[in-house]
Design a protein around this motif. Structure first.
Motif, mmCIF file in Angstrom:
data_model
loop_
_atom_site.group_PDB
_atom_site.id
_atom_site.type_symbol
_atom_site.label_atom_id
_atom_site.label_comp_id
_atom_site.label_asym_id
_atom_site.label_seq_id
_atom_site.Cartn_x
_atom_site.Cartn_y
_atom_site.Cartn_z
ATOM 1 N N VAL A 10 0.769 -1.065 -0.073
ATOM 2 C CA VAL A 10 0.005 -0.084 -0.041
ATOM 3 C C VAL A 10 0.797 1.077 -0.076
ATOM 4 O O VAL A 10 1.677 1.282 0.701
ATOM 5 N N ILE A 11 0.578 2.073 -0.934
ATOM 6 C CA ILE A 11 1.441 3.185 -1.019
ATOM 7 C C ILE A 11 0.695 4.457 0.072
ATOM 8 O O ILE A 11 1.392 5.428 0.529
ATOM 9 N N ALA A 12 -0.705 4.501 -0.197
ATOM 10 C CA ALA A 12 -1.593 5.531 0.489
ATOM 11 C C ALA A 12 -2.829 5.002 0.674
ATOM 12 O O ALA A 12 -3.509 4.010 -0.321
ATOM 13 N N TYR A 13 -3.435 5.446 1.497
ATOM 14 C CA TYR A 13 -5.017 4.980 1.836
ATOM 15 C C TYR A 13 -5.802 6.133 2.469
ATOM 16 O O TYR A 13 -5.111 6.758 3.442
ATOM 17 N N ALA A 14 -6.810 6.293 2.146
ATOM 18 C CA ALA A 14 -7.579 7.600 2.630
ATOM 19 C C ALA A 14 -8.962 7.412 2.101
ATOM 20 O O ALA A 14 -9.431 7.101 1.111
ATOM 21 N N ASN A 15 -9.957 7.801 3.048
ATOM 22 C CA ASN A 15 -11.436 7.816 2.832
ATOM 23 C C ASN A 15 -11.710 6.482 1.993
ATOM 24 O O ASN A 15 -12.744 6.790 0.816
ATOM 25 N N GLY A 16 -11.432 5.273 2.039
ATOM 26 C CA GLY A 16 -11.896 4.183 1.532
ATOM 27 C C GLY A 16 -11.114 3.868 0.117
ATOM 28 O O GLY A 16 -11.667 2.941 -0.490
ATOM 29 N N PHE A 17 -10.117 4.831 -0.090
ATOM 30 C CA PHE A 17 -9.524 4.460 -1.430
ATOM 31 C C PHE A 17 -8.060 4.068 -1.087
ATOM 32 O O PHE A 17 -7.463 4.540 -0.092
ATOM 33 N N THR A 18 -7.405 3.156 -1.832
ATOM 34 C CA THR A 18 -5.955 2.870 -1.684
ATOM 35 C C THR A 18 -5.542 2.735 -2.952
ATOM 36 O O THR A 18 -5.662 2.447 -4.056
ATOM 37 N N LEU A 19 -4.250 3.104 -3.044
ATOM 38 C CA LEU A 19 -3.198 3.471 -4.125
ATOM 39 C C LEU A 19 -2.050 2.118 -3.987
ATOM 40 O O LEU A 19 -1.492 2.301 -2.837
ATOM 41 N N TRP A 20 -2.173 1.250 -4.644
ATOM 42 C CA TRP A 20 -1.359 0.143 -4.550
ATOM 43 C C TRP A 20 -0.271 -0.044 -5.313
ATOM 44 O O TRP A 20 -0.040 0.586 -6.255
ATOM 45 N N HIS A 21 0.883 -0.805 -5.080
ATOM 46 C CA HIS A 21 2.176 -1.080 -5.907
ATOM 47 C C HIS A 21 2.142 -2.680 -5.861
ATOM 48 O O HIS A 21 2.283 -3.108 -4.949
ATOM 49 N N TYR A 22 2.473 -2.903 -7.187
ATOM 50 C CA TYR A 22 2.745 -4.593 -7.315
ATOM 51 C C TYR A 22 4.044 -4.593 -8.229
ATOM 52 O O TYR A 22 4.222 -4.019 -9.220
ATOM 53 N N LYS A 23 4.891 -5.213 -7.671
ATOM 54 C CA LYS A 23 6.287 -5.547 -8.541
ATOM 55 C C LYS A 23 6.572 -7.152 -8.749
ATOM 56 O O LYS A 23 6.647 -7.632 -7.545
ATOM 57 N N GLU A 24 6.589 -7.597 -9.941
ATOM 58 C CA GLU A 24 6.725 -9.077 -10.117
ATOM 59 C C GLU A 24 7.577 -9.371 -11.287
ATOM 60 O O GLU A 24 7.581 -8.363 -12.500
#
Length: 76
Positions: A10-24
């Motif tokens: 998780v990069i950021a979370y606010a008001n029910g919104f999440t900014l995710w990061h995935y590396k593979e």
């Protein structure tokens, strides 16, 4: 490759919104395929954004989550 929980953050979370990061070390096509994020479906919400770093590039996608699946789609 199969989804690796350790590569999701998780990069950021606010008001029910999440900014995710995935590396593979898998292609973007593999990572964005239907069902790839199924094991973490309960963590993600429709409208969340995910930044994906794959073996062949980087992409920013929006998530659509239903009881059945997570769909990774283009930003509009």
């Amino acid at each position: 490759m199969a989804f690796q929980n350790k590569n999701l953050s998780v990069i950021a979370y606010a008001n029910g919104f999440t900014l995710w990061h995935y590396k593979e070390n898998a292609t973007l096509a593999t990572i964005t395929a239907s069902g790839y994020f199924a094991s973490v479906k309960s963590l993600m919400n429709t409208g969340d954004i995910i930044l994906i770093n794959g073996s062949n590039g980087t992409s920013i996608k929006v998530l659509s989550v239903t009881a059945e699946a997570i769909t990774v789609g283009a930003l509009s």
